[in-house]
Design an enzyme around this catalytic site. Structure first.
Site, PDB file in Angstrom:
ATOM      1  N   CYS A   2       0.851  -1.184   0.000  1.00 13.08           N
ATOM      2  CA  CYS A   2       0.000   0.000   0.000  1.00 13.08           C
ATOM      3  C   CYS A   2       0.891   1.239   0.000  1.00 13.08           C
ATOM      4  O   CYS A   2       1.942   1.266   0.624  1.00 13.08           O
ATOM      5  CB  CYS A   2      -0.945   0.086   1.181  1.00 13.08           C
ATOM      6  N   ARG A  30       3.602  -0.239  -4.970  1.00 15.76           N
ATOM      7  CA  ARG A  30       3.348  -0.859  -3.662  1.00 15.76           C
ATOM      8  C   ARG A  30       1.991  -1.560  -3.598  1.00 15.76           C
ATOM      9  O   ARG A  30       1.655  -2.196  -2.606  1.00 15.76           O
ATOM     10  CB  ARG A  30       3.404   0.200  -2.562  1.00 15.76           C
ATOM     11  N   TRP A  77      -2.943  -2.526  -1.755  1.00 15.58           N
ATOM     12  CA  TRP A  77      -2.725  -3.954  -2.037  1.00 15.58           C
ATOM     13  C   TRP A  77      -3.582  -4.671  -1.009  1.00 15.58           C
ATOM     14  O   TRP A  77      -3.294  -4.630   0.191  1.00 15.58           O
ATOM     15  CB  TRP A  77      -1.247  -4.303  -1.874  1.00 15.58           C
ATOM     16  N   ASN A 103      -1.168   1.822   6.041  1.00 16.47           N
ATOM     17  CA  ASN A 103      -0.368   0.776   5.409  1.00 16.47           C
ATOM     18  C   ASN A 103       0.081  -0.153   6.527  1.00 16.47           C
ATOM     19  O   ASN A 103       0.664   0.310   7.503  1.00 16.47           O
ATOM     20  CB  ASN A 103       0.836   1.430   4.714  1.00 16.47           C
ATOM     21  N   GLY A 104      -0.210  -1.450   6.407  1.00 19.77           N
ATOM     22  CA  GLY A 104       0.163  -2.399   7.456  1.00 19.77           C
ATOM     23  C   GLY A 104      -1.027  -3.279   7.791  1.00 19.77           C
ATOM     24  O   GLY A 104      -2.019  -3.299   7.058  1.00 19.77           O
ATOM     25  N   GLU A 485      16.440 -17.264 -10.168  1.00 22.17           N
ATOM     26  CA  GLU A 485      16.058 -15.893 -10.508  1.00 22.17           C
ATOM     27  C   GLU A 485      15.389 -15.844 -11.895  1.00 22.17           C
ATOM     28  O   GLU A 485      14.384 -15.152 -12.091  1.00 22.17           O
ATOM     29  CB  GLU A 485      17.301 -14.989 -10.448  1.00 22.17           C
ATOM     30  N   LYS A 489      11.546 -14.614 -12.469  1.00 21.22           N
ATOM     31  CA  LYS A 489      11.254 -13.460 -13.318  1.00 21.22           C
ATOM     32  C   LYS A 489      10.223 -13.833 -14.366  1.00 21.22           C
ATOM     33  O   LYS A 489       9.279 -13.093 -14.615  1.00 21.22           O
ATOM     34  CB  LYS A 489      12.550 -13.030 -13.968  1.00 21.22           C
ATOM     35  N   GLU A 492       6.774 -14.311 -12.717  1.00 25.19           N
ATOM     36  CA  GLU A 492       6.106 -13.155 -12.113  1.00 25.19           C
ATOM     37  C   GLU A 492       5.710 -12.088 -13.120  1.00 25.19           C
ATOM     38  O   GLU A 492       4.736 -11.387 -12.902  1.00 25.19           O
ATOM     39  CB  GLU A 492       6.910 -12.564 -10.942  1.00 25.19           C
ATOM     40  N   HIS A 508      15.077 -36.870 -10.791  1.00 21.65           N
ATOM     41  CA  HIS A 508      14.305 -37.482  -9.697  1.00 21.65           C
ATOM     42  C   HIS A 508      12.898 -36.891  -9.656  1.00 21.65           C
ATOM     43  O   HIS A 508      12.442 -36.429  -8.617  1.00 21.65           O
ATOM     44  CB  HIS A 508      15.016 -37.264  -8.362  1.00 21.65           C
ATOM     45  N   LYS A 611       5.805  -4.328  -4.803  1.00 24.94           N
ATOM     46  CA  LYS A 611       7.262  -4.269  -4.718  1.00 24.94           C
ATOM     47  C   LYS A 611       7.751  -4.414  -3.284  1.00 24.94           C
ATOM     48  O   LYS A 611       8.758  -5.045  -3.015  1.00 24.94           O
ATOM     49  CB  LYS A 611       7.758  -2.943  -5.291  1.00 24.94           C
TER      50      LYS A 611
HETATM   51  C1  G6P Z   1       8.665  -8.551  -3.542  1.00 27.98           C
HETATM   52  C2  G6P Z   1       9.177  -7.927  -4.824  1.00 27.98           C
HETATM   53  C3  G6P Z   1      10.492  -8.587  -5.226  1.00 27.98           C
HETATM   54  C4  G6P Z   1      11.503  -8.521  -4.101  1.00 27.98           C
HETATM   55  C5  G6P Z   1      10.928  -9.073  -2.783  1.00 27.98           C
HETATM   56  C6  G6P Z   1      11.832  -8.745  -1.610  1.00 27.98           C
HETATM   57  O1  G6P Z   1       8.299  -9.869  -3.771  1.00 27.98           O
HETATM   58  O2  G6P Z   1       8.224  -8.064  -5.861  1.00 27.98           O
HETATM   59  O3  G6P Z   1      11.010  -7.935  -6.367  1.00 27.98           O
HETATM   60  O4  G6P Z   1      12.634  -9.259  -4.444  1.00 27.98           O
HETATM   61  O5  G6P Z   1       9.669  -8.472  -2.510  1.00 27.98           O
HETATM   62  O6  G6P Z   1      11.856  -7.367  -1.418  1.00 27.98           O
HETATM   63  P1  G6P Z   1      13.061  -6.578  -0.797  1.00 27.98           P
HETATM   64  O7  G6P Z   1      12.623  -5.140  -0.845  1.00 27.98           O
HETATM   65  O8  G6P Z   1      13.206  -7.071   0.612  1.00 27.98           O
HETATM   66  O9  G6P Z   1      14.268  -6.840  -1.601  1.00 27.98           O
END
Ligand code: G6P
Length: 616
Positions: A2, A30, A77, A103-104, A485, A489, A492, A508, A611
């Site tokens: 948020c 956010r 969010w 937010n929270g 990674e 990517k 997502e 396996h 994010k």
């Molecule tokens: C979310 C974001 C990711 C990020 C992760 C950890 O899932 O979409 O891109 O890697 O949070 O966030 P941070 O700010 O702790 O790196």
């Protein structure tokens, strides 16, 4: 999660609603389930909110047309209640005099809500947030002033919050408070005060900022800020900081070129950010390294992409003489470690420095078991930096695209710098050798430049594979960090189902899914894993898999047995090969971006993601 943005000014000619809306758009990473704005206008609160993204809600200038003296907005969010207009913030008290954005997550909101209902209050939404304005109203009705009523309210609340409160009958005043959720304040002295979930949200308006700590409340007046300690009740004298970050981050323009998406622009920033990372003087790197070396048990933890940066960093630190480290996803940290041994060190990595699970893991380790915390963080002044003994700052700068990429590349680079410093302090490798590894690390930025110059080749592969439903990403050793990674990517931002697996382990179970044309991506650097990986490629190929490999430019053997290759222009020597984890991951991030774009998706704001995940 948020985003919160508020503004209070004595420059009455400012387009308040438009500035709030623009501030919210900078925070949309956010959360983008719904959005709303409340503005105090001549003793009344005007409220507009709806489900959807800000640009859609504001299509006919619905937000911008709001008029008034000061106000706040929120981009959501969803946690409590579906993303509809009713559950959107801001929320009002029963008399429509008090507006709150939050937010929270309030952990005891059910209890508080039931209490309030038995005292005759009613609620319009399913959210936890609505108890804030209703409680504040009760305290105001009992004779308290606004600030005292907010303090009394948050004293009843358990959980995490960053809140902004305004009252229709209290002109030129907004109250903000925080606990475990970020809140920053920007100021143009004597004129305008802003509050926001992060600094970049007000960067185009001011560079002077205050960062609020947990258990602090601030009274905002136009161009004035007064901060108080909620627990002790005293006023806190704090100097503002001047933010150096560039505001270019807020535009999709780089070197005069306009990009379609932030993600593409930010991928193009990777080489320069990696270069900055290697060269940045990190004042306390020796303390950071010594803390790791002095510990008897070392853990490394993070969430999402940052966790995969941990896997790469862990490998490099151990390779260069550091201790064995246990990697644990931060959401699992507490559950995995009901007890921690004495003299533990926790290394943690985070772009935002606000991820709730990361903060929880760190506080648990530090407060319960006295562990030392060494953090790699992108956002200066974020919560994580305050819970850490030593902090290395990454040079990614503001990252707008929700799926992290330049942050990942700078995190891995920062941990590689730590690895080389470990080697120096341990003294088991000659300085000449270490210098060659360092030169190879610096050269990864140039490799990134060449990869970008040839990105059309990656785009072509991305377009061919983008419609496939399922993928495996396989690697061995250090390359697993790239495989994880790459798979993350792709899933997502392009919504292809992608699973990363150690290549040797794939027989396996996963191999049962392989049939004609099933795409399998191999991360195939010419390192000690190369020959065995070829065996794994053959196993997949002979069952009909389509092989996509990330290989060195000079590679021949894997190239020959692959259907498509993503080529990495590293030099053919042991130094370049050992330091090539970023160059071998970068093409996979680029491929995911092009697959998303080709599939007509929004790579900057993927479905259901945010994010900065500030809920547990
Ligand atoms: C979310 C974001 C990711 C990020 C992760 C950890 O899932 O979409 O891109 O890697 O949070 O966030 P941070 O700010 O702790 O790196």
């Amino acid at each position: 999660m948020c985003g919160i943005f508020g503004l209070i000014t004595n420059k009455k000619e400012l387009p308040i609603a438009k500035l709030i809306r623009e501030g919210l758009e900078r925070l949309e990473y956010r959360g983008y389930d719904s959005a709303g704005i409340a503005i105090v206008n001549k003793g009344k609160i005007e409220l507009r909110k709806n489900a959807g993204r800000i640009a859609d809600i504001n299509k006919e200038g619905w937000f911008d047309a709001m008029e008034g003296d000061f106000g706040m907005g929120h981009t959501r969010w969803a946690t409590h209640g579906p993303p509809n207009a009713q559950n959107s913030h801001p929320h009002l008290d029963g008399a429509d005099k008090i507006a709150v954005v939050h937010n929270g997550i309030l952990e005891n909101f059910m209890e508080l809500r039931e209490e309030l209902i038995t005292r005759g209050h009613s609620f319009k939404s399913d959210t936890d947030t609505e108890v804030f304005p209703v409680l504040i109203k009760e305290f105001l009705d009992s004779g308290m002033a606004l600030k005292e009523a907010v303090v009394a309210t948050i004293n009843k609340c358990k959980g995490a919050y960053g809140i902004v409160v305004c009252h229709a009958d209290t002109p030129d005043t907004m109250i903000v408070a925080r606990k475990e959720s970020p809140l920053t304040i920007g100021i143009t002295p004597g004129e305008t005060t802003y509050c926001a979930s992060d600094i970049p949200a007000f960067l185009p308006l001011t560079r002077m900022a205050y960062i609020l700590d947990d258990d602090e409340i601030a009274v905002l007046n136009p161009g004035k800020v007064a901060i108080f300690d909620v627990i002790k009740g005293n006023k806190i004298e704090r100097e503002p900081i001047t933010v150096e970050w560039s505001i270019d981050a807020a535009a999709k323009v780089l070197d005069g070129k306009e990009y379609k998406w932030f993600m593409h622009k930010e991928l193009h920033e990777v080489p320069r950010k990696v270069r900055e990372q290697v060269n940045v003087p990190q004042e306390n790197i020796d303390d950071f390294v010594k803390t790791i070396l002095d510990a008897e048990h070392v853990y490394i933890t993070a969430a999402g992409t940052a966790f995969y940066a941990c896997l790469a960093g862990k490998f490099q630190m151990t390779r260069f003489g550091g201790p064995f480290m246990t990697p644990i996803e931060c959401s699992e940290f507490k559950d995995h470690l009901p007890k921690m041994p004495k003299n533990s060190c926790v290394i943690t990595v985070s772009q935002s420095g606000e991820t709730a699970d990361t903060i929880e893991a760190v506080r648990y380790a530090r407060e319960k078991f006295g562990a030392k915390i060494c953090s790699v963080v992108n956002v200066v002044g974020s919560s994580l930096t305050r819970y850490s003994d030593h902090v290395l700052i990454t040079t990614a700068g503001p990252e707008i695209a929700v799926a992290s990429q330049k942050a990942y590349c700078t995190q891995v680079t920062a941990l590689s710098v730590v690895a080389l410093r470990i080697a120096e302090i341990q003294g088991k490798m000659s300085q000449e050798e270490i210098d060659k590894y360092r030169e190879a690390l610096i050269a990864t930025a140039d490799v990134g430049d060449v990869i970008l110059k040839r990105e059309d080749a990656i785009k072509a592969v991305a377009q061919i594979i983008s419609k496939k439903i399922n993928f495996f990403f396989l690697g061995r050793g250090l390359s697993m960090a790239a495989a994880y990674e790459g798979a993350l990517k792709l899933k997502e931002i392009s919504y292809n189902h992608a699973e990363a697996y150690p290549a040797g382990e794939s027989k396996h179970g996963p191999i049962a899914l392989i049939n004609e044309g099933y795409p399998v991506v191999f991360v195939a650097p010419p390192d000690e894993t190369y020959d065995r990986l070829i065996g794994n490629i053959m196993e997949m190929k002979s069952r009909g898999a389509t092989i996509i490999s990330v290989v060195a430019d000079f590679d021949e053997r894997v190239t020959e047995i692959s259907d498509y290759t993503l080529r990495v222009p590293i030099e053919n020597n042991k130094y370049a090969i050992a330091m090539s984890i970023v160059p071998f991951t970068f093409p996979l991030q680029i491929m995911a971006y092009f697959a998303s774009d080709h599939n007509g998706l929004d790579p900057d704001k993927p479905r259901n993601l945010a994010k900065s995940v500030t809920v547990k």
